[in-house]
Design a protein around this motif. Structure first.
Motif, PDB file in Angstrom:
ATOM      1  N   ARG A  58       0.825  -1.224   0.000  1.00  0.00           N
ATOM      2  CA  ARG A  58       0.000   0.000   0.000  1.00  0.00           C
ATOM      3  C   ARG A  58       0.853   1.266   0.000  1.00  0.00           C
ATOM      4  O   ARG A  58       0.309   2.362   0.090  1.00  0.00           O
ATOM      5  CB  ARG A  58      -0.958  -0.023   1.189  1.00  0.00           C
ATOM      6  CG  ARG A  58      -1.998  -1.139   1.059  1.00  0.00           C
ATOM      7  CD  ARG A  58      -3.160  -0.963   2.007  1.00  0.00           C
ATOM      8  NE  ARG A  58      -4.207  -1.942   1.749  1.00  0.00           N
ATOM      9  CZ  ARG A  58      -5.208  -1.789   0.910  1.00  0.00           C
ATOM     10  NH1 ARG A  58      -5.288  -0.676   0.198  1.00  0.00           N
ATOM     11  NH2 ARG A  58      -6.126  -2.729   0.738  1.00  0.00           N
ATOM     12  N   TYR A 126      -2.741  -0.989  -5.312  1.00  0.00           N
ATOM     13  CA  TYR A 126      -4.053  -0.796  -4.692  1.00  0.00           C
ATOM     14  C   TYR A 126      -4.635   0.562  -5.084  1.00  0.00           C
ATOM     15  O   TYR A 126      -5.820   0.677  -5.418  1.00  0.00           O
ATOM     16  CB  TYR A 126      -3.930  -0.868  -3.175  1.00  0.00           C
ATOM     17  CG  TYR A 126      -3.920  -2.248  -2.595  1.00  0.00           C
ATOM     18  CD1 TYR A 126      -5.054  -3.048  -2.598  1.00  0.00           C
ATOM     19  CD2 TYR A 126      -2.771  -2.753  -2.000  1.00  0.00           C
ATOM     20  CE1 TYR A 126      -5.053  -4.312  -2.040  1.00  0.00           C
ATOM     21  CE2 TYR A 126      -2.750  -4.016  -1.432  1.00  0.00           C
ATOM     22  CZ  TYR A 126      -3.896  -4.800  -1.452  1.00  0.00           C
ATOM     23  OH  TYR A 126      -3.883  -6.046  -0.898  1.00  0.00           O
ATOM     24  N   ALA A 127      -3.795   1.613  -5.019  1.00  0.00           N
ATOM     25  CA  ALA A 127      -4.287   2.947  -5.343  1.00  0.00           C
ATOM     26  C   ALA A 127      -4.772   3.021  -6.785  1.00  0.00           C
ATOM     27  O   ALA A 127      -5.826   3.599  -7.088  1.00  0.00           O
ATOM     28  CB  ALA A 127      -3.189   3.975  -5.089  1.00  0.00           C
ATOM     29  N   ALA A 129      -5.817   0.445  -8.684  1.00  0.00           N
ATOM     30  CA  ALA A 129      -7.017  -0.377  -8.837  1.00  0.00           C
ATOM     31  C   ALA A 129      -8.237   0.331  -8.274  1.00  0.00           C
ATOM     32  O   ALA A 129      -9.327   0.309  -8.875  1.00  0.00           O
ATOM     33  CB  ALA A 129      -6.809  -1.722  -8.161  1.00  0.00           C
ATOM     34  N   GLU A 130      -8.075   0.969  -7.128  1.00  0.00           N
ATOM     35  CA  GLU A 130      -9.216   1.638  -6.508  1.00  0.00           C
ATOM     36  C   GLU A 130      -9.635   2.866  -7.306  1.00  0.00           C
ATOM     37  O   GLU A 130     -10.828   3.191  -7.403  1.00  0.00           O
ATOM     38  CB  GLU A 130      -8.867   1.978  -5.060  1.00  0.00           C
ATOM     39  CG  GLU A 130      -8.828   0.712  -4.181  1.00  0.00           C
ATOM     40  CD  GLU A 130      -7.995   0.860  -2.916  1.00  0.00           C
ATOM     41  OE1 GLU A 130      -7.462   1.978  -2.672  1.00  0.00           O
ATOM     42  OE2 GLU A 130      -7.855  -0.135  -2.185  1.00  0.00           O
ATOM     43  N   ALA A 131      -8.653   3.545  -7.935  1.00  0.00           N
ATOM     44  CA  ALA A 131      -8.996   4.690  -8.780  1.00  0.00           C
ATOM     45  C   ALA A 131      -9.763   4.253 -10.020  1.00  0.00           C
ATOM     46  O   ALA A 131     -10.752   4.882 -10.420  1.00  0.00           O
ATOM     47  CB  ALA A 131      -7.718   5.439  -9.170  1.00  0.00           C
ATOM     48  N   ARG A 133     -11.534   1.521 -10.313  1.00  0.00           N
ATOM     49  CA  ARG A 133     -12.851   1.084  -9.856  1.00  0.00           C
ATOM     50  C   ARG A 133     -13.782   2.272  -9.642  1.00  0.00           C
ATOM     51  O   ARG A 133     -14.970   2.214  -9.969  1.00  0.00           O
ATOM     52  CB  ARG A 133     -12.719   0.271  -8.567  1.00  0.00           C
ATOM     53  CG  ARG A 133     -14.058  -0.223  -8.021  1.00  0.00           C
ATOM     54  CD  ARG A 133     -13.867  -1.266  -6.935  1.00  0.00           C
ATOM     55  NE  ARG A 133     -13.036  -0.783  -5.848  1.00  0.00           N
ATOM     56  CZ  ARG A 133     -12.591  -1.561  -4.856  1.00  0.00           C
ATOM     57  NH1 ARG A 133     -12.879  -2.856  -4.841  1.00  0.00           N
ATOM     58  NH2 ARG A 133     -11.848  -1.045  -3.899  1.00  0.00           N
ATOM     59  N   GLY A 134     -13.228   3.354  -9.124  1.00  0.00           N
ATOM     60  CA  GLY A 134     -14.040   4.543  -8.931  1.00  0.00           C
ATOM     61  C   GLY A 134     -14.518   5.130 -10.237  1.00  0.00           C
ATOM     62  O   GLY A 134     -15.580   5.770 -10.292  1.00  0.00           O
ATOM     63  N   GLU A 138     -18.136  -0.816  -9.840  1.00  0.00           N
ATOM     64  CA  GLU A 138     -17.850  -2.115  -9.231  1.00  0.00           C
ATOM     65  C   GLU A 138     -18.060  -3.255 -10.233  1.00  0.00           C
ATOM     66  O   GLU A 138     -18.955  -3.222 -11.063  1.00  0.00           O
ATOM     67  CB  GLU A 138     -18.766  -2.346  -8.024  1.00  0.00           C
ATOM     68  CG  GLU A 138     -18.479  -1.442  -6.835  1.00  0.00           C
ATOM     69  CD  GLU A 138     -17.303  -1.942  -6.013  1.00  0.00           C
ATOM     70  OE1 GLU A 138     -16.847  -3.076  -6.249  1.00  0.00           O
ATOM     71  OE2 GLU A 138     -16.841  -1.177  -5.140  1.00  0.00           O
ATOM     72  N   GLU A 145     -10.215  -8.696  -3.066  1.00  0.00           N
ATOM     73  CA  GLU A 145      -9.155  -7.792  -3.512  1.00  0.00           C
ATOM     74  C   GLU A 145      -9.440  -7.284  -4.927  1.00  0.00           C
ATOM     75  O   GLU A 145     -10.046  -7.993  -5.751  1.00  0.00           O
ATOM     76  CB  GLU A 145      -7.807  -8.517  -3.475  1.00  0.00           C
ATOM     77  CG  GLU A 145      -7.388  -8.988  -2.088  1.00  0.00           C
ATOM     78  CD  GLU A 145      -6.795  -7.885  -1.248  1.00  0.00           C
ATOM     79  OE1 GLU A 145      -5.919  -7.166  -1.739  1.00  0.00           O
ATOM     80  OE2 GLU A 145      -7.203  -7.742  -0.087  1.00  0.00           O
ATOM     81  N   PRO A 146      -8.955  -6.062  -5.279  1.00  0.00           N
ATOM     82  CA  PRO A 146      -9.368  -5.424  -6.540  1.00  0.00           C
ATOM     83  C   PRO A 146      -8.482  -5.769  -7.745  1.00  0.00           C
ATOM     84  O   PRO A 146      -8.118  -4.896  -8.528  1.00  0.00           O
ATOM     85  CB  PRO A 146      -9.263  -3.936  -6.193  1.00  0.00           C
ATOM     86  CG  PRO A 146      -8.115  -3.869  -5.228  1.00  0.00           C
ATOM     87  CD  PRO A 146      -8.202  -5.126  -4.400  1.00  0.00           C
ATOM     88  N   TYR A 149      -9.011  -4.671 -11.701  1.00  0.00           N
ATOM     89  CA  TYR A 149      -8.970  -3.272 -12.145  1.00  0.00           C
ATOM     90  C   TYR A 149      -7.564  -2.815 -12.529  1.00  0.00           C
ATOM     91  O   TYR A 149      -7.368  -1.639 -12.841  1.00  0.00           O
ATOM     92  CB  TYR A 149      -9.496  -2.360 -11.031  1.00  0.00           C
ATOM     93  CG  TYR A 149     -10.888  -2.700 -10.588  1.00  0.00           C
ATOM     94  CD1 TYR A 149     -12.009  -2.311 -11.324  1.00  0.00           C
ATOM     95  CD2 TYR A 149     -11.096  -3.431  -9.424  1.00  0.00           C
ATOM     96  CE1 TYR A 149     -13.291  -2.641 -10.914  1.00  0.00           C
ATOM     97  CE2 TYR A 149     -12.368  -3.764  -8.995  1.00  0.00           C
ATOM     98  CZ  TYR A 149     -13.469  -3.365  -9.748  1.00  0.00           C
ATOM     99  OH  TYR A 149     -14.731  -3.701  -9.332  1.00  0.00           O
TER     100      TYR A 149
END
Length: 805
Positions: A58, A126-127, A129-131, A133-134, A138, A145-146, A149
């Protein structure tokens, strides 16, 4: 000529603690391995340390080194990364050269005339993948875990056999390339053979610094040379090789390989050279319809194959640690088990050239998944462009390898869409179908028309059938492990079983190393941490209980019995399915290898030790296999002959009691043609009755000596009752030392005798796994790496099935 300078030395890793602290860094490598080398994190493979290092994935990290100034008179200098994991910005003296976001691609930057401080700043996967996804919304997946993405090795984020260790780093080599006039940018080799003549068509793309310079390419294959002109930035040169020798899968013939050298010329000046090895063979995937459904049969050089396969996962969760020697060792283990096909699973990576080189040399067919697994994958940007770019690069990169025989679009995603409640939640959102039925088959058709493509595994060939319909195409058989008994493998005959398997813990010495100081128990803290499957221990226990009385508090007994159950479960499937060739045309066991020490479906554990399943595969995947199949109207002996020669011999059947009494016997003729299965019905008077009886089938072929030199022999056993109901005698046997091993002589029936060699010495290895002895029989077990042989120590390392009452 193009000049190459590796950039391996002088790298540092900046620790993101705000102090600017720096560590020595290895390139290729990753953050975790650098932190390990510096002693700043504990080994995540030991105990429960995995959780202690979760923070690493992370954080953002920076690699730095000095980029040297150019030398000589070359017109252009490129900075080339073969692999960056995964999201990074590349800077030179603070000026951005570019940004990347795909582990599965290589990258090239023009640094002509530049030098200074080179920095590669990695953002947390992670950052990223989460961006993403945003942005795209979804999507469902098998794990929280993402991983869907970001274009990164999915199992970095953990799996049901793997740890969650989200890596970052320069994971493949980096170098400077200096060149003038032109360089070879890409070579796309189409290799075919017809009527004994091998044909190599090399489509060449070049990059130029001088548009007006006339260029030619010269190709040499097997002593034959040909030239062609480059028209702008493209050209094609064709070479014909008379009398080309065919490349065969192991067990079917030899693996001749031809060196290919392609030289880019300006006049007679050599500017660049591309070298690979190729093999000549024909290839077909027969998916035609028949009375049983839709087939899935590989045909190489006109020979229809029953594929004896294993699934391959990355051999280390830190793939930069996998050396050429390690690839070779693991794949030699596969070949030694009779394997002829390795499926590179879609939650991993496109492996390095070292992997495919070894497969070429060993005759191991490669089924290559594109990296998509167990999730709905968004098809919007930025992912869509990355997917097409990585596919185009890797298809062309791997094309020279004759071992590569199949491109597969994904692992279980078409099945997941239909069966795992994805479809309602997606409500029309993209989920990957456009990749598997659109982008990827188009890329393969345009770039590599010599190889077949299938949209996924499992896949029935179209939406007209359920994606995992066993009668159509490829099938994954997981209901048995998850919910029922391994005897249920015998209830169906799929056309091609691309995944199935049964769990067992790793070798005892592997557990002792991975869980130092822990009192081992199936549910001890470390054992539970190194069991990643959902309700894995529960499934192990229920699987045992169907066959054995559960060992109460005896870890060693539990460890042995779970190993036995794994081998028997896989044997139940392979014996049944092989005996139904050609309706069933292949089995691909989940899985060959592990990426760390863990209870899993692997035949070779995370320390490279061979489980009993590995040795059982040697029997199950031999050219000739004898098995007893319990058909509806009585047992049948099936003689599976995958050899090129007919199998003529004698078959001896004995109906026996567990006390050693022969109740009845018969001698029959055995005749199985090459590449066929012969069946012999067991006479009614020889069918075992009740739990105290069993059937022994022995097949001889005097022209083929067995390991003892007494005439070729194969054996199949049929016990009609589960072990818990069988009144076994208490096993009695004698143990004697022999050079480089031990001999065990049975005085009673001894079922599934196993020498756990690693209990003799962590470095010791036995040359066989489970063996059943009738009274008076003996077996010699070879052992290497045992420093102080002693018969009593050997006896303590021997396990077998014992009576339950």
């Amino acid at each position: 000529m193009r000049q190459v300078t590796p950039l391996t030395d002088g790298w540092i890793l900046r620790h993101p603690d705000g102090t600017g602290a720096e560590l020595p860094a290895s390139v290729p490598g990753c953050v975790h391995t650098d932190l390990l080398a510096a002693g700043l994190i504990p080994d995540p493979f030991l105990g429960r340390n995995e959780a202690e290092v979760a923070w690493v994935g992370r954080r953002d990290w920076t690699y730095e080194t000095d980029l040297p100034a150019g030398t000589g008179a070359h017109e252009q200098t490129d900075l080339v990364f073969d692999g960056l994991d995964t999201v990074a910005e590349i800077l030179l003296d603070g000026r951005s050269l570019g940004r990347v976001r795909n582990m599965h691609r290589s990258y090239r930057f023009d640094v002509t005339g530049l030098s200074g401080r080179l920095a590669v700043r990695f953002a947390s996967a992670y950052a990223e993948a989460e961006a993403v996804r945003g942005t795209v919304g979804e999507r469902p997946g098998a794990y929280a875990e993402p991983y869907q993405y970001v274009r990164k090795m999915a199992c970095s984020f953990g799996w049901d056999w793997g740890p969650t260790l989200v890596t970052a780093g320069i994971w493949r080599p980096v170098r400077l390339e200096r060149w003038s006039t032109a360089r070879i940018a890409r070579v796309r080799p189409l290799v075919t053979v017809d009527g004994g003549t091998g044909r190599v068509e090399l489509a060449v793309d070049v990059e130029r610094t001088r548009v007006e310079a006339p260029l030619t390419v010269e190709a040499a294959v097997g002593g034959v040379r040909a030239r062609a002109e480059i028209d702008g930035t493209h050209g094609t040169v064709r070479v014909e090789v008379p009398g080309a020798r065919l490349w065969w899968p192991r067990g079917y013939g030899e693996q001749p390989l031809y060196d290919v050298e392609l030289t880019l010329l300006h006049g007679e000046e050599a500017l660049d050279v591309w070298r690979r090895r190729i093999g000549f063979r024909t290839l077909e995937l027969d998916t035609s319809a028949d009375a049983h459904g839709t087939g899935f049969t590989l045909v190489v050089n006109g020979e229809r194959l029953f594929a004896r396969g294993v699934n391959w996962i990355p051999d280390d969760v830190f793939p930069s640690r996998i050396t050429r020697e390690r690839y070779r060792r693991r794949l030699e283990q596969a070949a030694g088990a009779g394997v002829d096909l390795v499926r590179v699973w879609g939650g991993g990576i496109y492996e390095s050239e070292d992997f495919y080189d070894a497969c070429d040399e060993l005759g191991l067919l490669v089924w290559q998944d594109f990296p998509f697994a167990c999730a709905a994958y968004p098809e919007e940007q930025p992912l869509r462009g990355e997917v097409e770019a990585e596919a185009r690069e890797n298809v062309v990169r791997l094309m020279p390898h004759p071992s590569l025989v199949l491109w597969n679009g994904n692992n279980e995603n078409l099945w997941g869409f239909r069966d795992w409640d994805w479809e309602p939640g997606l409500a029309g959102d993209s989920w990957g179908e456009g990749y598997y039925l659109g982008v990827l088959p188009r890329v393969v058709a345009e770039s590599d028309p010599t190889r077949p493509y299938t949209a996924g595994s499992p896949w029935s060939g179209s939406w007209r059938h359920h994606p995992n319909d066993p009668a159509h195409g490829t099938h994954h058989s997981w209901e048995v492990w998850n919910r029922t008994d391994y005897a249920d493998y015998r209830l169906a005959v799929p056309r091609f079983v691309a995944e199935f398997g049964w769990q067992a813990p790793p070798a005892y010495a592997t557990l002792r190393r991975a869980l130092p100081g822990e009192e081992l128990a199936p549910d001890s803290p470390g054992m539970l941490h190194h069991q990643k499957a959902d309700d894995g221990n529960g499934k192990l226990e229920r699987g045992l209980a169907r066959h054995f009385a559960l060992p109460d508090g005896d870890f060693d007994r539990w460890h042995y019995l779970t190993q036995v159950n794994q081998a028997r479960a896989v044997a139940a499937g392979i014996e049944h399915w092989r005996s139904h060739w050609p309706v069933c045309a292949g089995t691909v066991v989940w899985q060959l290898n592990d990426c760390w020490p863990v209870t899993s479906w692997a035949a070779i554990d995370g320390d490279g030790r061979e489980k009993p399943l590995y040795h059982e595969l040697r029997r199950l995947y031999a050219d000739r296999l004898l098995t007893v199949r319990a058909d509806g109207d009585g047992p049948v002996v099936a003689a599976v002959n995958q050899a090129a020669e007919d199998w003529h011999g004698s078959l001896r059947l004995r109906r026996m009691s567990v006390d050693g009494t022969v109740i009845g016997e018969a001698a029959l003729v055995l005749a199985a043609g090459a590449r066929t299965v012969a069946e012999v019905k067991v006479p009614p008077e020889l069918i075992p009755v009740g739990p105290a009886e069993f059937l022994v089938a022995d097949a001889w072929e005097p022209s083929r000596p067995d390991e003892a030199g007494t005439g070729g022999a194969l054996r199949a056993l049929h016990f009609p009752a589960p072990d818990r109901d069988i009144p076994y005698p208490r096993p009695e046997f004698e143990v004697a030392l022999v050079p480089d091993g031990i001999t065990v002589t049975a005085r009673t029936l001894v079922r599934d005798l196993l020498l756990q060699a690693d209990r003799l010495d962590p470095e010791a290895r036995a040359d066989r796994g489970l063996v059943t002895l009738l009274p008076g029989e003996e077996v010699t077990i070879g052992v290497r790496g045992w420093k102080t042989p002693d018969p009593e120590t050997a006896r303590r390392a021997l396990y077998c099935v014992e009576p339950t009452r």
